[in-house]
Motif scaffolding. Structure first.
Motif, PDB file in Angstrom:
ATOM      1  N   ARG A 114       0.802  -1.323   0.103  1.00 12.05           N
ATOM      2  CA  ARG A 114      -0.084  -0.149  -0.154  1.00 12.05           C
ATOM      3  C   ARG A 114       0.895   1.349  -0.018  1.00 12.05           C
ATOM      4  NH1 ARG A 114      -3.669  -3.627   2.266  1.00 12.05           N
ATOM      5  NH2 ARG A 114      -2.486  -3.846   4.202  1.00 12.05           N
ATOM      6  N   GLU A 115       2.087   1.270   0.705  1.00 13.42           N
ATOM      7  CA  GLU A 115       2.675   2.237   0.929  1.00 13.42           C
ATOM      8  C   GLU A 115       3.511   2.699  -0.490  1.00 13.42           C
ATOM      9  OE1 GLU A 115       4.978   1.597   4.978  1.00 13.42           O
ATOM     10  OE2 GLU A 115       6.294   2.428   3.630  1.00 13.42           O
ATOM     11  N   VAL A 116       4.035   1.763  -1.140  1.00 13.09           N
ATOM     12  CA  VAL A 116       4.637   1.542  -2.371  1.00 13.09           C
ATOM     13  C   VAL A 116       3.677   2.213  -3.370  1.00 13.09           C
ATOM     14  CG1 VAL A 116       5.543   0.218  -4.274  1.00 13.09           C
ATOM     15  CG2 VAL A 116       6.376  -0.072  -2.039  1.00 13.09           C
ATOM     16  N   ALA A 117       2.533   1.720  -3.464  1.00  8.55           N
ATOM     17  CA  ALA A 117       1.686   2.263  -4.632  1.00  8.55           C
ATOM     18  C   ALA A 117       1.223   3.537  -4.433  1.00  8.55           C
ATOM     19  CB  ALA A 117       0.256   1.316  -4.486  1.00  8.55           C
ATOM     20  N   GLU A 118       1.073   4.188  -3.203  1.00  4.84           N
ATOM     21  CA  GLU A 118       0.618   5.237  -2.847  1.00  4.84           C
ATOM     22  C   GLU A 118       1.873   6.480  -3.542  1.00  4.84           C
ATOM     23  OE1 GLU A 118      -0.920   8.317   0.950  1.00  4.84           O
ATOM     24  OE2 GLU A 118      -0.371   6.024   1.218  1.00  4.84           O
ATOM     25  N   ARG A 119       3.191   5.852  -3.119  1.00  6.56           N
ATOM     26  CA  ARG A 119       4.170   6.741  -3.240  1.00  6.56           C
ATOM     27  C   ARG A 119       4.421   6.876  -4.701  1.00  6.56           C
ATOM     28  NH1 ARG A 119       9.162   3.451  -1.479  1.00  6.56           N
ATOM     29  NH2 ARG A 119       8.168   3.278   0.215  1.00  6.56           N
ATOM     30  N   HIS A 120       4.117   5.966  -5.594  1.00  3.28           N
ATOM     31  CA  HIS A 120       4.315   5.998  -6.907  1.00  3.28           C
ATOM     32  C   HIS A 120       2.936   6.478  -7.723  1.00  3.28           C
ATOM     33  CE1 HIS A 120       7.948   3.474  -5.768  1.00  3.28           C
ATOM     34  NE2 HIS A 120       8.327   4.194  -6.815  1.00  3.28           N
ATOM     35  N   GLY A 121       1.928   6.882  -7.016  1.00  3.78           N
ATOM     36  CA  GLY A 121       0.614   7.199  -7.641  1.00  3.78           C
ATOM     37  C   GLY A 121      -0.162   6.070  -8.174  1.00  3.78           C
ATOM     38  N   PHE A 122       0.005   4.869  -7.871  1.00  5.81           N
ATOM     39  CA  PHE A 122      -0.757   3.909  -8.429  1.00  5.81           C
ATOM     40  C   PHE A 122      -1.848   3.445  -7.459  1.00  5.81           C
ATOM     41  CE2 PHE A 122       1.841   1.063 -11.385  1.00  5.81           C
ATOM     42  CZ  PHE A 122       2.778   2.107 -11.770  1.00  5.81           C
ATOM     43  N   ALA A 123      -2.881   3.043  -8.096  1.00  6.72           N
ATOM     44  CA  ALA A 123      -4.226   2.547  -7.636  1.00  6.72           C
ATOM     45  C   ALA A 123      -3.933   1.011  -7.449  1.00  6.72           C
ATOM     46  CB  ALA A 123      -5.397   2.825  -8.432  1.00  6.72           C
TER      47      ALA A 123
ATOM     48  N   PHE B 129       9.273  -9.162  -4.856  1.00  7.19           N
ATOM     49  CA  PHE B 129       7.998  -8.481  -4.402  1.00  7.19           C
ATOM     50  C   PHE B 129       7.523  -7.872  -5.497  1.00  7.19           C
ATOM     51  CE2 PHE B 129       6.574  -4.668  -1.848  1.00  7.19           C
ATOM     52  CZ  PHE B 129       5.303  -5.334  -1.424  1.00  7.19           C
ATOM     53  N   GLU B 130       6.259  -8.083  -5.976  1.00  8.45           N
ATOM     54  CA  GLU B 130       5.715  -7.300  -7.206  1.00  8.45           C
ATOM     55  C   GLU B 130       4.348  -6.801  -6.640  1.00  8.45           C
ATOM     56  OE1 GLU B 130       5.586  -9.772 -10.731  1.00  8.45           O
ATOM     57  OE2 GLU B 130       3.926  -8.221 -11.471  1.00  8.45           O
ATOM     58  N   VAL B 131       4.194  -5.634  -7.144  1.00 12.16           N
ATOM     59  CA  VAL B 131       2.939  -4.951  -6.650  1.00 12.16           C
ATOM     60  C   VAL B 131       2.388  -4.525  -8.262  1.00 12.16           C
ATOM     61  CG1 VAL B 131       1.894  -2.740  -5.677  1.00 12.16           C
ATOM     62  CG2 VAL B 131       4.025  -3.983  -4.941  1.00 12.16           C
ATOM     63  N   ARG B 132       0.783  -4.659  -8.399  1.00 13.03           N
ATOM     64  CA  ARG B 132       0.425  -4.422  -9.419  1.00 13.03           C
ATOM     65  C   ARG B 132      -0.929  -3.527  -9.358  1.00 13.03           C
ATOM     66  NH1 ARG B 132      -0.102 -10.406 -12.394  1.00 13.03           N
ATOM     67  NH2 ARG B 132       0.951 -11.008 -10.683  1.00 13.03           N
ATOM     68  N   GLY B 133      -1.127  -2.632 -10.297  1.00  6.98           N
ATOM     69  CA  GLY B 133      -2.039  -1.441  -9.838  1.00  6.98           C
ATOM     70  C   GLY B 133      -1.993  -0.734 -11.153  1.00  6.98           C
ATOM     71  N   VAL B 134      -2.992   0.352 -11.190  1.00  7.83           N
ATOM     72  CA  VAL B 134      -3.118   1.171 -12.303  1.00  7.83           C
ATOM     73  C   VAL B 134      -2.255   2.627 -12.162  1.00  7.83           C
ATOM     74  CG1 VAL B 134      -4.807   2.515 -13.809  1.00  7.83           C
ATOM     75  CG2 VAL B 134      -5.492   0.628 -12.536  1.00  7.83           C
ATOM     76  N   CYS B 135      -1.298   2.798 -12.974  1.00  9.64           N
ATOM     77  CA  CYS B 135      -0.726   4.038 -12.905  1.00  9.64           C
ATOM     78  C   CYS B 135      -1.174   5.335 -12.974  1.00  9.64           C
ATOM     79  CB  CYS B 135       0.649   3.839 -13.836  1.00  9.64           C
ATOM     80  SG  CYS B 135       0.371   4.300 -15.570  1.00  9.64           S
ATOM     81  N   ALA B 136      -0.641   6.265 -12.437  1.00  7.60           N
ATOM     82  CA  ALA B 136      -1.036   7.731 -12.518  1.00  7.60           C
ATOM     83  C   ALA B 136      -1.482   8.013 -13.958  1.00  7.60           C
ATOM     84  CB  ALA B 136      -0.245   8.445 -12.133  1.00  7.60           C
ATOM     85  N   THR B 137      -0.636   7.820 -14.761  1.00  8.37           N
ATOM     86  CA  THR B 137      -1.270   8.115 -16.225  1.00  8.37           C
ATOM     87  C   THR B 137      -2.448   7.570 -16.814  1.00  8.37           C
ATOM     88  OG1 THR B 137       1.294   8.524 -16.808  1.00  8.37           O
ATOM     89  CG2 THR B 137      -0.208   8.297 -18.650  1.00  8.37           C
TER      90      THR B 137
END
Lengths: 140, 140
Positions: A114-123, B129-137
């Motif tokens: 959650r921290e990392v996602a927030e830091r990079h602007g990811f949902a 460690f891999e995180v997935r999400g939707v990026c800011a763009t």
DNA sequence: ATCTATGCAAAGTGTTTGCATGTTA
DNA sequence: TAACATGCAAACACTTTGCATAGAT
């Protein structure tokens, strides 16, 4: 939720093949991993008539619907695991010798994600932590 | 260490194809991911005569020797990244829409991995460690 | 009756391999 | 020259797809 209900809620038709797959996953102990071939073999063994193609199609549907989590341990095929939303997410430590995956829970991983996602602007939509090593047995 | 030396130390013969691959990875900025096809295309473009088969064979060798890290973002093909032993290990947050991987460092992950391995009697060899999400763009 | 799911077999991908040839040590 | 690496094309394993048929709503 009954299996048929789960399908209807997702706008899918209720078919014996889909029910068989859902039942199969329900019968598995939590956190069990299955490849498409594994699943298909089990279903055939239980006289549920289903083709490999339908097995794949259904697995993909269930992944998109968020009911299955897809893992890739780089063995050449994917593994699927039923998502129990009530359970805390667990992760895997895979033995590089015998390839057996052992699961473990570690809530710190979720916080980190959650921290990392927030830091990079990811949902945030998913995360996975995978550890590899040689298990106690294989170290023998 | 010069590329030729690295090969000799591993008991491998020094060939133009292998040198070309090593040079290619050396030229990449840290943490760049390449698929076998990507790499092959780059080499061909630079007039290094090399077949796709040799590209795959060499990638596998380098993975086994620990010089490359293999990633699987479940896109249907593997990605390779040169391991710089001096650098702290980094991880990835991958956008599920554009599939672009962004890397980040997080030392807490390594500590977690060591803890978990010890707890399960594993000799740690790797972790991811891999995180997935939707990026800011792509959220736009 | 309509629209969706299934089975089959064929096509696709990314990757590996057998074998003859060329190269390295 | 003996052992190893390469290229080519064929083989591979897993997964997806086209199309006709069967089934669900």
């Amino acid at each position: 939720m009954p299996d048929a209900e789960l399908l209807r809620q997702s706008g899918l038709r209720v078919t014996p093949q889909r029910l068989a797959i859902l039942e199969e996953f329900a019968a598995l102990s939590a956190g069990t991993h299955l490849s498409a071939e594994d699943l298909h073999a089990r279903l055939v063994q239980q006289r549920s008539g289903i083709s490999l193609a339908t097995t794949y199609r259904t697995l993909n549907l269930l992944v998109r619907l968020g009911h299955l989590r897809e893992h890739d341990f780089t063995e050449g095929h994917r593994h699927y695991e039923w998502v129990r939303h009530a359970d805390p997410q667990h992760h895997h430590i895979v033995c590089v010798v015998c390839l057996r995956p052992v699961e473990f829970a570690e809530s710190a991983v979720g916080e980190l994600a959650r921290e990392v996602a927030e830091r990079h602007g990811f949902a945030l939509s998913a995360f996975e932590f995978e550890v590899r090593g040689v298990c106690a047995t294989c170290q023998g």
